[in-house]
Motif scaffolding. Structure first.
Motif, PDB file in Angstrom:
ATOM      1  N   LEU A   1      17.975  19.333 -16.834  1.00 36.31           N
ATOM      2  CA  LEU A   1      16.898  20.137 -17.407  1.00 36.31           C
ATOM      3  C   LEU A   1      17.354  20.902 -18.634  1.00 36.31           C
ATOM      4  N   SER A   2      18.579  21.430 -18.601  1.00 35.48           N
ATOM      5  CA  SER A   2      19.068  22.196 -19.749  1.00 35.48           C
ATOM      6  C   SER A   2      19.271  21.300 -20.969  1.00 35.48           C
ATOM      7  N   LEU A   3      19.772  20.100 -20.758  1.00 33.57           N
ATOM      8  CA  LEU A   3      19.944  19.167 -21.879  1.00 33.57           C
ATOM      9  C   LEU A   3      18.601  18.775 -22.468  1.00 33.57           C
ATOM     10  N   ALA A   4      17.620  18.535 -21.605  1.00 36.22           N
ATOM     11  CA  ALA A   4      16.285  18.173 -22.099  1.00 36.22           C
ATOM     12  C   ALA A   4      15.669  19.316 -22.899  1.00 36.22           C
ATOM     13  N   LYS A   5      15.855  20.528 -22.454  1.00 36.27           N
ATOM     14  CA  LYS A   5      15.305  21.666 -23.188  1.00 36.27           C
ATOM     15  C   LYS A   5      15.999  21.844 -24.527  1.00 36.27           C
ATOM     16  N   ALA A   6      17.329  21.693 -24.548  1.00 39.67           N
ATOM     17  CA  ALA A   6      18.053  21.837 -25.813  1.00 39.67           C
ATOM     18  C   ALA A   6      17.622  20.776 -26.823  1.00 39.67           C
ATOM     19  N   LYS A   7      17.416  19.535 -26.371  1.00 44.22           N
ATOM     20  CA  LYS A   7      16.950  18.488 -27.286  1.00 44.22           C
ATOM     21  C   LYS A   7      15.522  18.751 -27.740  1.00 44.22           C
ATOM     22  N   ARG A   8      14.707  19.277 -26.839  1.00 43.04           N
ATOM     23  CA  ARG A   8      13.324  19.575 -27.221  1.00 43.04           C
ATOM     24  C   ARG A   8      13.264  20.669 -28.280  1.00 43.04           C
ATOM     25  N   LEU A   9      14.169  21.622 -28.223  1.00 47.32           N
ATOM     26  CA  LEU A   9      14.201  22.706 -29.201  1.00 47.32           C
ATOM     27  C   LEU A   9      15.032  22.361 -30.430  1.00 47.32           C
ATOM     28  N   GLY A  10      15.712  21.226 -30.426  1.00 43.60           N
ATOM     29  CA  GLY A  10      16.512  20.824 -31.573  1.00 43.60           C
ATOM     30  C   GLY A  10      17.766  21.654 -31.749  1.00 43.60           C
ATOM     31  N   LEU A  11      18.470  21.941 -30.657  1.00 43.49           N
ATOM     32  CA  LEU A  11      19.656  22.790 -30.697  1.00 43.49           C
ATOM     33  C   LEU A  11      20.918  21.949 -30.530  1.00 43.49           C
ATOM     34  N   ARG A  12      22.031  22.507 -30.965  1.00 39.55           N
ATOM     35  CA  ARG A  12      23.323  21.889 -30.708  1.00 39.55           C
ATOM     36  C   ARG A  12      23.700  22.073 -29.238  1.00 39.55           C
ATOM     37  N   VAL A  13      24.390  21.107 -28.688  1.00 33.85           N
ATOM     38  CA  VAL A  13      24.782  21.158 -27.282  1.00 33.85           C
ATOM     39  C   VAL A  13      26.287  20.961 -27.188  1.00 33.85           C
ATOM     40  N   ALA A  14      26.854  21.471 -26.123  1.00 32.19           N
ATOM     41  CA  ALA A  14      28.284  21.308 -25.846  1.00 32.19           C
ATOM     42  C   ALA A  14      28.515  21.568 -24.368  1.00 32.19           C
ATOM     43  N   ARG A  15      29.655  21.126 -23.893  1.00 30.00           N
ATOM     44  CA  ARG A  15      30.048  21.365 -22.510  1.00 30.00           C
ATOM     45  C   ARG A  15      31.493  21.839 -22.483  1.00 30.00           C
ATOM     46  N   LEU A  16      31.881  22.485 -21.419  1.00 36.08           N
ATOM     47  CA  LEU A  16      33.262  22.924 -21.278  1.00 36.08           C
ATOM     48  C   LEU A  16      34.164  21.721 -21.013  1.00 36.08           C
ATOM     49  N   PRO A  17      35.344  21.666 -21.631  1.00 37.98           N
ATOM     50  CA  PRO A  17      36.244  20.509 -21.433  1.00 37.98           C
ATOM     51  C   PRO A  17      36.971  20.582 -20.090  1.00 37.98           C
ATOM     52  N   LEU A  18      36.220  20.498 -19.023  1.00 38.52           N
ATOM     53  CA  LEU A  18      36.812  20.651 -17.692  1.00 38.52           C
ATOM     54  C   LEU A  18      37.679  19.461 -17.321  1.00 38.52           C
ATOM     55  N   ASP A  19      37.208  18.241 -17.614  1.00 34.76           N
ATOM     56  CA  ASP A  19      37.969  17.047 -17.233  1.00 34.76           C
ATOM     57  C   ASP A  19      39.267  16.908 -18.018  1.00 34.76           C
ATOM     58  N   ARG A  20      39.343  17.523 -19.179  1.00 35.08           N
ATOM     59  CA  ARG A  20      40.538  17.406 -19.997  1.00 35.08           C
ATOM     60  C   ARG A  20      41.674  18.285 -19.478  1.00 35.08           C
ATOM     61  N   TYR A  21      41.324  19.428 -18.908  1.00 32.42           N
ATOM     62  CA  TYR A  21      42.352  20.393 -18.502  1.00 32.42           C
ATOM     63  C   TYR A  21      42.489  20.539 -16.985  1.00 32.42           C
ATOM     64  N   LEU A  22      41.592  19.960 -16.204  1.00 29.02           N
ATOM     65  CA  LEU A  22      41.618  20.145 -14.756  1.00 29.02           C
ATOM     66  C   LEU A  22      41.624  18.803 -14.060  1.00 29.02           C
ATOM     67  N   GLN A  23      42.315  18.748 -12.934  1.00 33.47           N
ATOM     68  CA  GLN A  23      42.289  17.583 -12.052  1.00 33.47           C
ATOM     69  C   GLN A  23      41.455  17.956 -10.841  1.00 33.47           C
ATOM     70  N   TRP A  24      40.265  17.387 -10.723  1.00 32.48           N
ATOM     71  CA  TRP A  24      39.329  17.771  -9.683  1.00 32.48           C
ATOM     72  C   TRP A  24      39.729  17.153  -8.358  1.00 32.48           C
ATOM     73  N   GLY A  25      39.527  17.900  -7.296  1.00 31.29           N
ATOM     74  CA  GLY A  25      39.816  17.402  -5.969  1.00 31.29           C
ATOM     75  C   GLY A  25      38.736  16.459  -5.482  1.00 31.29           C
ATOM     76  N   SER A  26      39.072  15.692  -4.470  1.00 30.35           N
ATOM     77  CA  SER A  26      38.113  14.732  -3.926  1.00 30.35           C
ATOM     78  C   SER A  26      37.012  15.469  -3.170  1.00 30.35           C
ATOM     79  N   GLY A  27      35.785  15.126  -3.472  1.00 26.30           N
ATOM     80  CA  GLY A  27      34.649  15.716  -2.776  1.00 26.30           C
ATOM     81  C   GLY A  27      34.214  17.068  -3.303  1.00 26.30           C
ATOM     82  N   SER A  28      34.854  17.587  -4.353  1.00 22.01           N
ATOM     83  CA  SER A  28      34.484  18.895  -4.890  1.00 22.01           C
ATOM     84  C   SER A  28      33.551  18.704  -6.070  1.00 22.01           C
ATOM     85  N   GLY A  29      32.479  19.505  -6.113  1.00 27.40           N
ATOM     86  CA  GLY A  29      31.552  19.434  -7.228  1.00 27.40           C
ATOM     87  C   GLY A  29      32.096  20.129  -8.458  1.00 27.40           C
TER      88      GLY A  29
END
Length: 392
Positions: A274-302
């Protein structure tokens, strides 16, 4: 006190899957009075039978409105039990408060008597001391002054509160608690953001619960920015960056000139972009935190983060500029530490080697035993005809 009782009642009805939007059908005052007398008689009889029913004097008008709207007697008995338990808790707290006040008064009298008998100066906290006492009100004024200074000089952060229709009551209450923690943790930081709550609907369940957490948030002198308008009407579009986990572009570095927007939504049931759809509807720049680059996620964790964790990450990123330091606010239960992974790997390898050595060497004679393949003749196997059939 009455507002807290109503909130507790709404929480109970939400937990028991009672529809809050269902209202009492339009009835005449005479019919309502007749039903009220019948239900009062029912409650009194149930109380005399020893069931958990509060006294009639403790039931307020809003309690009776909800009791009249109940569809069945079992639902009314559940509500009676809930109100009886709340009344018992309130009475217990009142008694403890009275006992505590009496004990405090006795201690004060004992201290006064001791001081009257002792002519010497008593040093220490609460007596003669070289330290000035700092009251909680002084700390509050100091923190509020720091927020007022942040409104003039610090970078801006926006919490988009336009997702009330996409959350149920429990998610809205959880979002309100996270919004309160965002304000509290930003307020306690050494260099806070200028925090803005945009697209606010004061009649929504989320904002009502937030107002119960921060009763003074609508006061003009309180340093909290609440806007019913959209953030695109307050800040230039070119400076707005909407942080959403659904986009493909990572946020490389923090820019103090940009206005970062965080969607104030708790989506436990469905994870729609929903947030991505709203940002595109308003014509805004989008970004996400680089979590996968700096963190190794555990199995089954969101990979979802709470709103206050997002604010804490941005606060540390603004101060240090280091993603490794900033991402320490991600809960440790969700990630796997690199040191822990190496230690676990070495432990597994060590155990595997030890098992193989135990199989290869003969401990009694220290003689090397060559490992045989599956189809080779087992030289060291002793065949016993008497016990061969019993093992099968």
């Amino acid at each position: 006190m009455l507002e807290n009782e109503k909130e507790d009642l709404e929480s109970f009805l939400s937990a028991t899957n009672t529809d809050m939007k269902r209202e009492t059908p339009a009835i005449s005052p005479e019919e309502r009075e007749r039903r009220l007398k019948v239900l009062q008689l029912e409650a009194e009889v149930a109380r005399q039978e020893g069931k958990r029913v509060p006294t009639l004097d403790s039931l307020k008008d809003h309690h009776w409105d909800q009791i009249i709207a109940m569809p069945s007697r079992s639902a009314r008995m559940k509500l009676y039990s809930f109100l009886w338990k709340n009344a018992a808790i309130a009475e217990s707290r009142k008694i403890k408060k009275q006992e505590k006040a009496a004990g405090a008064q006795e201690r004060i009298e004992a201290i006064r008597k001791e001081r009257a008998e002792n002519p010497h100066i008593v040093y220490g906290l609460g007596n003669v001391s070289m330290f000035l006492r700092v009251y909680d009100a002084t700390i509050n004024h100091w923190m509020n002054h720091r927020l007022i200074r942040a409104m003039m000089f610090s970078p801006k952060i926006v919490l988009d509160c336009s997702y009330d229709n996409q959350m149920d009551r429990r998610e809205a209450e959880n979002a309100a608690k996270q919004l309160m923690l965002c304000f509290a943790e930003n307020r306690a930081h050494d260099d806070p953001f200028d925090l803005h709550y945009c697209n606010v609907n004061l009649e929504s369940a989320c904002m009502k619960r937030l107002q119960s957490y921060i009763p003074t948030m609508l006061n003009p002198e309180f340093p909290m920015n609440i806007h019913s308008k959209c953030f695109t009407e307050i800040f230039p579009k070119d400076n707005i960056v909407y942080l959403t986990p659904d986009c493909q572009k990572d946020l490389e570095t923090y820019n103090a000139d940009d206005v970062y927007v965080i969607g104030a939504m708790v989506d436990k049931r469905h994870a729609e972009p929903l947030s991505l759809a709203k940002a595109k509807r308003l014509g805004l720049r989008v970004a996400r935190l680089p979590l996968d680059r700096y963190l190794q996620w555990g199995s089954g964790s969101g990979k979802s983060l709470t709103l206050n964790q997002m604010v804490n990450i941005l606060l540390d990123l603004k101060t240090t500029g280091d993603w490794v330091t900033s991402l320490k606010h991600v809960p440790r239960r969700k990630v796997i530490d690199s040191k822990e992974r190496l230690a676990s790997f070495y432990e597994k390898q060590k155990n595997r080697v030890n098992v193989r050595v135990d199989k290869i060497f003969d401990d009694d004679n220290a003689v090397f035993k060559p490992m045989n393949s599956v189809r080779s003749h087992k030289k060291y196997l002793k065949f016993n005809l008497s016990t061969w059939g019993s093992k099968k």
